[in-house]
Scaffold this active site. Structure first.
Site, PDB file in Angstrom:
ATOM      1  N   GLU A 163      10.008   4.645  40.065  1.00  0.00           N
ATOM      2  CA  GLU A 163      10.033   5.279  38.748  1.00  0.00           C
ATOM      3  C   GLU A 163      11.350   4.905  38.075  1.00  0.00           C
ATOM      4  OE1 GLU A 163       9.793   9.492  39.215  1.00  0.00           O
ATOM      5  OE2 GLU A 163       8.021   9.411  40.490  1.00  0.00           O
ATOM      6  N   ASP A 216      15.144  18.118  34.327  1.00  0.00           N
ATOM      7  CA  ASP A 216      16.073  17.520  35.285  1.00  0.00           C
ATOM      8  C   ASP A 216      17.303  18.381  35.525  1.00  0.00           C
ATOM      9  OD1 ASP A 216      14.830  14.987  36.033  1.00  0.00           O
ATOM     10  OD2 ASP A 216      14.947  14.562  33.895  1.00  0.00           O
TER      11      ASP A 216
END
Length: 260
Positions: A51, A62
């Site tokens: 990714e 995140d």
């Protein structure tokens, strides 16, 4: 190749009786040149899918490690067109699936039809869009599917069963199973109830299940591996790459690969 390349990567590991190792890199941290070198060397070290994170100013899913990486890449001026150029340069001679992980805003600004054409031309195999809910993903799905590109959804322990089934019905490539509630980042131990949660996802789909968020050690990877088809490691790798450089990142990957 797109979805087919992702499917083949999982199938190859399954045939060996092993699990896929999926890693996340923030594209452009510390530079696109280093990202390119890391992709090549990680693929050579046994990583099955990679990714590439598109840096974004407000990466809400995140934790601090990937937020900081995103900020460094943005400060270096990294853009989506440059990331697509990087993928294009990597694709020749690289069989590993490459998936972009991006928040929706940069993709929408780029234009979905132009994006799809450029993803396909570059050799990207799929997209993960953490802030794009099922109810709003149809325009992107409708442009990606005819091009054979996967829109890989995220599900969480809090996803209700009926919604899980609807998400699974539209998923392509694999399903990203968030292992815990909260943001990305390494945790100690395993979340409670994870086996029941993953069994619930498995009950509604035949697609491979990739388990991510909070996995930082070979021991955690080994414990979680039987519950899915692939293990996703992000923050731990991004942190090692930033603090200690590529050789240390490769050593971590070798330990993870051995654990799986």
């Amino acid at each position: 190749m797109g979805i087919e390349r992702i499917t083949a990567a999982f199938a190859a590991r399954k045939k060996e009786g092993r699990k896929a190792l999926i890693v996340y890199l923030c594209a452009g941290d510390p530079s696109l040149e280093v990202t390119g070198q890391a992709v090549r060397e990680l693929a050579g070290a046994g990583v099955d899918l990679i990714e590439l994170g598109v840096p974004f100013s407000d990466p809400v899913a995140d934790g601090p490690v990937i937020q900081a990486a995103s900020e460094r890449a943005l400060a270096a001026g990294v853009t989506l067109p440059e990331i697509l150029e990087l993928v294009k340069s990597l694709r020749s001679g690289l069989a590993v699936p490459l998936i972009l992980m991006s928040y929706y805003n940069p993709l929408l600004q780029y234009g979905l039809e132009r994006l799809t054409a450029d993803l396909a031309a570059a050799g990207v195999d799929g997209l993960i869009v953490p802030d794009l809910p099922l109810e709003e993903n149809l325009p992107l799905r409708q442009t990606l599917e005819p091009a054979g590109l996967a829109l890989i959804p995220l599900v969480a322990p809090t996803t209700p069963g009926e919604r899980l089934a609807r998400i699974a019905a539209t998923a392509r490539g694999f399903i990203y199973c968030v292992s815990l509630t909260g943001v990305t980042g390494v945790r100690e131990g395993l979340p409670p109830g994870i086996d029941e949660y993953l069994a619930g996802v498995r009950a509604v789909t035949d697609l491979p299940l990739g388990i991510g968020f909070g996995i930082g050690s070979p021991d955690q990877a080994r414990l979680l591996a039987p519950m899915g088809d692939g293990i996703i490691v992000g923050s731990a790798l991004v942190d090692v790459l930033h603090q200690e450089g590529l050789p240390a990142a490769l050593r971590l990957v070798e330990r993870l690969r051995h654990a799986l």
